[in-house]
Enzyme design. Structure first.
Site, PDB file in Angstrom:
ATOM      1  N   GLY A  50     -33.717  12.911 -36.744  1.00  0.00           N
ATOM      2  CA  GLY A  50     -34.303  14.201 -36.385  1.00  0.00           C
ATOM      3  C   GLY A  50     -35.669  14.278 -37.061  1.00  0.00           C
ATOM      4  O   GLY A  50     -35.781  13.998 -38.265  1.00  0.00           O
ATOM      5  N   ALA A  51     -36.685  14.655 -36.286  1.00  0.00           N
ATOM      6  CA  ALA A  51     -38.057  14.531 -36.771  1.00  0.00           C
ATOM      7  C   ALA A  51     -38.314  15.209 -38.133  1.00  0.00           C
ATOM      8  O   ALA A  51     -38.817  14.563 -39.057  1.00  0.00           O
ATOM      9  CB  ALA A  51     -39.012  15.064 -35.701  1.00  0.00           C
ATOM     10  N   GLN A 199     -25.979  11.716 -30.032  1.00  0.00           N
ATOM     11  CA  GLN A 199     -26.279  12.783 -31.002  1.00  0.00           C
ATOM     12  C   GLN A 199     -25.780  14.141 -30.525  1.00  0.00           C
ATOM     13  O   GLN A 199     -25.442  15.000 -31.340  1.00  0.00           O
ATOM     14  CB  GLN A 199     -27.790  12.856 -31.249  1.00  0.00           C
ATOM     15  CG  GLN A 199     -28.368  11.702 -32.040  1.00  0.00           C
ATOM     16  CD  GLN A 199     -28.872  10.592 -31.143  1.00  0.00           C
ATOM     17  OE1 GLN A 199     -28.348  10.372 -30.053  1.00  0.00           O
ATOM     18  NE2 GLN A 199     -29.886   9.878 -31.595  1.00  0.00           N
ATOM     19  N   ASP A 240     -40.120  15.454 -31.080  1.00  0.00           N
ATOM     20  CA  ASP A 240     -40.466  14.483 -32.125  1.00  0.00           C
ATOM     21  C   ASP A 240     -41.963  14.357 -32.333  1.00  0.00           C
ATOM     22  O   ASP A 240     -42.423  13.970 -33.402  1.00  0.00           O
ATOM     23  CB  ASP A 240     -39.878  13.112 -31.789  1.00  0.00           C
ATOM     24  CG  ASP A 240     -38.378  13.139 -31.984  1.00  0.00           C
ATOM     25  OD1 ASP A 240     -37.666  13.589 -31.075  1.00  0.00           O
ATOM     26  OD2 ASP A 240     -37.921  12.764 -33.087  1.00  0.00           O
ATOM     27  N   ASN A 250     -39.417  13.806 -26.906  1.00  0.00           N
ATOM     28  CA  ASN A 250     -38.111  14.105 -27.502  1.00  0.00           C
ATOM     29  C   ASN A 250     -37.144  13.011 -27.050  1.00  0.00           C
ATOM     30  O   ASN A 250     -37.501  12.093 -26.305  1.00  0.00           O
ATOM     31  CB  ASN A 250     -37.631  15.503 -27.070  1.00  0.00           C
ATOM     32  CG  ASN A 250     -36.433  15.978 -27.883  1.00  0.00           C
ATOM     33  OD1 ASN A 250     -36.455  15.913 -29.120  1.00  0.00           O
ATOM     34  ND2 ASN A 250     -35.382  16.438 -27.234  1.00  0.00           N
ATOM     35  N   LYS A 251     -35.919  13.115 -27.484  1.00  0.00           N
ATOM     36  CA  LYS A 251     -34.901  12.101 -27.191  1.00  0.00           C
ATOM     37  C   LYS A 251     -34.874  11.720 -25.720  1.00  0.00           C
ATOM     38  O   LYS A 251     -35.013  12.581 -24.846  1.00  0.00           O
ATOM     39  CB  LYS A 251     -33.544  12.656 -27.643  1.00  0.00           C
ATOM     40  CG  LYS A 251     -32.354  11.784 -27.411  1.00  0.00           C
ATOM     41  CD  LYS A 251     -32.492  10.378 -27.961  1.00  0.00           C
ATOM     42  CE  LYS A 251     -32.861  10.345 -29.436  1.00  0.00           C
ATOM     43  NZ  LYS A 251     -33.316   8.993 -29.871  1.00  0.00           N
TER      44      LYS A 251
HETATM   45  O1  MRU Z   1     -33.325   9.442 -32.603  1.00  0.00           O
HETATM   46  P1  MRU Z   1     -33.153  10.793 -33.244  1.00  0.00           P
HETATM   47  O2  MRU Z   1     -31.728  11.212 -33.372  1.00  0.00           O
HETATM   48  O3  MRU Z   1     -33.911  10.890 -34.546  1.00  0.00           O
HETATM   49  O4  MRU Z   1     -33.856  11.791 -32.224  1.00  0.00           O
HETATM   50  C1  MRU Z   1     -33.919  13.141 -32.579  1.00  0.00           C
HETATM   51  C2  MRU Z   1     -34.460  14.018 -31.514  1.00  0.00           C
HETATM   52  O5  MRU Z   1     -34.903  13.576 -30.483  1.00  0.00           O
HETATM   53  C3  MRU Z   1     -34.523  15.485 -31.823  1.00  0.00           C
HETATM   54  O6  MRU Z   1     -34.366  16.232 -30.670  1.00  0.00           O
HETATM   55  C4  MRU Z   1     -35.900  15.801 -32.446  1.00  0.00           C
HETATM   56  O7  MRU Z   1     -36.160  14.970 -33.520  1.00  0.00           O
HETATM   57  C5  MRU Z   1     -36.002  17.207 -32.868  1.00  0.00           C
HETATM   58  S1  MRU Z   1     -35.102  17.499 -34.358  1.00  0.00           S
HETATM   59  C6  MRU Z   1     -35.335  19.083 -34.880  1.00  0.00           C
END
Ligand code: MRU
Length: 350
Positions: A50-51, A199, A240, A250-251
């Protein structure tokens, strides 16, 4: 259950404790990272993810990486700091919060040129704690600004996990949901499973269950049908990295959800703190997209699901164009129908 995604334990020579998110939802376990390599590995394999959480972990990673250098002379300490920051920066490429936090840490050393190495290390520790505290405050503010967008009775779709597990605080997208529920609204959340690392199914569903918020997990390929059936009135995701024009990475899968939301006339909101904006990039095509190992797809469920020898493509993120975003929710307020001008105005005013 009370849990803290990551926290420092001890003095400046202590360790970074975090929930090992790879084990959820079947096992809740905290691990202590005492070494720089341990922090890097935890970010790389998504024990912490998560960012915003990656940014906080990287800031503490700098403290961990320099604790054995407190007695170095200043120029050696500065060289080591540059090495440590470059090493942590190599863990994951997309979430800009990682680089933002490392830049903040590096500028602390530049600001305090006359201090001893031990004193600078103490200042770096203080800065990491500040980044963590600010992240917590940003999450709370995002929740307050965002929940007005959700009426009671809304079905909300979210993708991946943008909750407390993804930040040092209560999350970004999920903070909006938590604030709406705290304001007395009743919501039903739909969590995309979020292949390949799940996730949504593993983490978002777990977080909402912990808070007794009704949640239904769907496979990623079900979102169109669930929208068509009328279950979804709003989509809220995290981000992200957001380019200067509002394009938001984002993801993987988020872009598809945004297109589906547009087709069904459902508002699509992105919740993210100012630390997720990268104004050096004019638009989203410049955002680096992390490519991850084929095994996440070919051996994702502890068994091989793809024939040996077949190619697999595994980009971990995609970019949703600003034109598909109804509003970006930041700690400063809403950026409706984002454009470069509106993004610049809000970040400048902050
Ligand atoms: O690969 P990850 O689990 O780090 O990806 C996370 C995401 O895409 C979240 O949606 C993003 O970081 C926002 S977290 C507040």
């Amino acid at each position: 259950m009370n849990y803290q995604t990551l926290q420092w334990t001890g003095d400046a020579c202590g360790s970074l404790r975090m929930i090992d998110q790879t084990l959820l939802p079947t096992e809740f376990k905290e691990i202590d990272c005492w070494t720089l390599e341990g922090v890097w590995e935890a970010i790389k394999v998504l024990r912490v993810r998560g960012a915003p959480a990656i940014g906080v972990a990287a800031a503490y990673g700098v403290v961990v990486g320099l604790k054995d250098h407190r007695d170095d002379d200043r120029s050696d300490f500065n060289t080591k700091l540059a090495e440590v920051a470059a090493y942590l920066a190599s863990s994951r490429p997309t979430a800009v919060n990682l680089f933002w936090a490392l830049d903040r840490m590096s500028s602390v050393a530049l600001e305090h040129r006359s201090l001893s190495s031990a004193e600078v290390h103490d200042s770096l520790f203080a800065e990491a704690k500040k980044i963590e505290a600010e992240d917590r405050a940003m999450c709370a503010a995002i929740g307050q600004h965002g929940h007005v967008l959700l009426e009671s009775g809304t079905g909300v779709l979210t993708h991946c996990n943008a909750g407390a597990l993804a930040t040092a605080g209560s999350g970004t997208a999920l903070s909006v949901i938590f604030a709406a529920v705290a304001a007395g609204k009743s919501l039903r959340v739909y969590a995309d499973e979020t292949r390949p690392l799940l996730q949504g199914a593993r983490l978002t569903a777990w977080e909402l269950q912990q808070r007794d918020i009704p949640v239904t997990v769907i496979c990623d390929n079900m979102a169109a049908q669930v929208m068509k059936e009328g279950h979804i009135q709003a989509v809220v995701t995290g981000a992200d990295r957001i380019a200067a024009n509002g394009d938001a990475a984002n993801k993987i899968g988020t872009y598809g959800v945004a297109l589906l939301a547009k087709a069904h006339n459902i508002p699509f909101y992105v919740a993210a703190p100012s630390s997720t904006f990268d104004l050096s990039l004019a638009h989203g095509d410049h955002i680096p997209i992390e490519q991850r190992a084929r095994e996440e797809i070919s051996n994702g469920f502890d068994r091989r699901t793809v024939p040996d020898g077949v190619d697999v493509y595994n980009p971990a993120f995609d970019v949703t164009p600003a034109a598909l975003i109804s509003a970006i929710i930041t700690e400063h307020g809403l950026i409706s129908k984002p454009t470069s001008e509106k993004v610049r105005e809000q970040l400048k005013a902050s």
